[in-house]
Write an enzyme that holds these catalytic residues in place. Structure first.
Site, short mmCIF file in Angstrom:
data_model
loop_
_atom_site.label_atom_id
_atom_site.label_comp_id
_atom_site.label_asym_id
_atom_site.label_seq_id
_atom_site.Cartn_x
_atom_site.Cartn_y
_atom_site.Cartn_z
N LYS A 140 45.05 -121.07 -17.61
CA LYS A 140 44.40 -120.85 -18.92
C LYS A 140 45.08 -121.75 -19.94
O LYS A 140 45.98 -121.31 -20.66
CB LYS A 140 44.52 -119.38 -19.32
CG LYS A 140 43.30 -118.56 -18.94
CD LYS A 140 43.40 -117.13 -19.38
CE LYS A 140 42.96 -116.92 -20.80
NZ LYS A 140 41.51 -116.93 -21.00
N1 PMP Z 1 36.66 -117.56 -17.19
C1 PMP Z 1 37.16 -118.11 -18.31
C2 PMP Z 1 37.00 -119.58 -18.52
C3 PMP Z 1 37.82 -117.30 -19.26
O1 PMP Z 1 38.30 -117.83 -20.38
C4 PMP Z 1 37.94 -115.92 -19.02
C5 PMP Z 1 38.66 -115.06 -20.03
N2 PMP Z 1 40.02 -115.04 -19.78
C6 PMP Z 1 37.42 -115.40 -17.84
C7 PMP Z 1 36.78 -116.24 -16.94
C8 PMP Z 1 37.59 -113.95 -17.51
O2 PMP Z 1 38.94 -113.72 -17.18
P1 PMP Z 1 39.61 -112.30 -17.38
O3 PMP Z 1 38.73 -111.32 -16.72
O4 PMP Z 1 40.92 -112.45 -16.69
O5 PMP Z 1 39.73 -112.07 -18.84
#
Ligand code: PMP
Length: 289
Positions: free
Chosen positions: A154
């Site tokens: 991320k």
């Molecule tokens: N894909 C992306 C590109 C994201 O930014 C997120 C948000 N974090 C998600 C998927 C979903 O991830 P999570 O369920 O861990 O929040």
């Protein structure tokens, strides 16, 4: 509706091992993270004073930093403790929580050994909005292939394009966009993963070129516990019209039902919501338990 700018709130921000007054948590304009996106972050949610899957988020934060060669100046347990202290000191029960690690202001070279690593954790009071019936289109932009950017990291750099893609979708009247990957398989939305439903089966793209979200993994676990079948497969646009439900998942979004997807000049309308509602109920129980 008036929107309060977040930087004008009050409380404490955890900033390099100190609890700093919200208004004083400032950084220099030379900050490397601002110029070259040298930052990694997490998006977490606190329910009733407890951050859901805090350990998983903290591990992903550390992994993201390592993927970019960004030093993490605190241990896993330091970061966990800092989160707990922050919620306690701010006396917040329900919050969107943002830990971030970024390179400091010491140099404008893209690499330089004197660049510092800094960490902040911000807890913004917030409860989920439970917004459903969102409308999507398919973006003209694709996900970067996994040999261009590490997909499980991320990094703020990744969100530069996600922001542009979401803006483009909203300018056309959609809530968000679906991105295809380099093979033209359905990948995910700008900040969430995607699921489809057919009969008693959940279908979701294989997370090999995009973030395998913590909510995605939680929903798969819930579905298995409910005795549902989950098929992780490469999804092509042509098969979407055979599905009866669609929803997106993410820590901020939780589970949101998708009403329709515009696939270039074809509109797919999802007629059912039974499975989505069931999963929303179970997710709600789990995060509040
Ligand atoms: N894909 C992306 C590109 C994201 O930014 C997120 C948000 N974090 C998600 C998927 C979903 O991830 P999570 O369920 O861990 O929040």
């Amino acid at each position: 509706m008036t929107i309060t700018p977040l930087h004008t709130l009050s409380g404490y921000i955890w900033f390099n091992d100190q609890l700093v007054d919200w208004q004083e948590a400032k950084i220099h304009v030379l900050t490397h993270g601002l110029h070259y996106s040298g930052a990694v972050f997490e998006g977490e949610r606190a329910y009733n004073g407890k951050i859901f899957k805090l350990e998983e988020h903290t591990q992903r934060l550390i992994n993201s930093a390592h993927a970019l060669g960004l030093q993490v100046p605190y241990s896993f347990s330091d970061i966990i403790t800092a989160h707990k202290l922050l919620l306690e000191k701010n006396n917040i029960s329900n919050a969107y929580v943002r830990p971030i690690i970024w390179r400091g202001p010491e140099s404008l070279n893209i690499t330089n050994r004197i660049l510092s690593s800094n960490v902040a954790i911000i807890a913004v009071p917030s409860s989920p909005k439970h917004m459903n019936d969102i409308v999507l289109h398919v973006s003209r932009w694709h996900k970067p292939p996994p040999n261009s950017m590490p997909p499980q990291c991320k990094s703020s750099g990744h969100y530069n394009m996600m922001m542009t893609i979401q803006q483009e979708a909203q300018a056309k009247g959609y809530d968000d966009a679906i991105l295809l990957d380099q093979r033209c398989y359905v990948a995910e939305c700008t900040t969430s993963n995607i699921f489809f439903v057919k009969g008693d089966e959940l279908i979701t793209p294989i997370a090999d070129v995009f973030l395998n979200g913590i909510t995605r993994q939680t929903v798969i676990d819930i579905a298995h516990k409910l005795g549902m079948k989950v098929k992780e497969k490469y999804v092509v646009l042509a098969e979407i019209s055979s599905y009866t439900e669609c929803f997106i998942t993410g820590t901020a979004a939780e589970i949101k039902r998708v009403k329709s997807i515009d696939i270039f000049d074809e509109k797919i309308i999802f007629t059912d919501d039974k499975t989505t509602k069931l999963l929303q109920t179970e997710y709600n129980i789990l995060v509040n338990s």
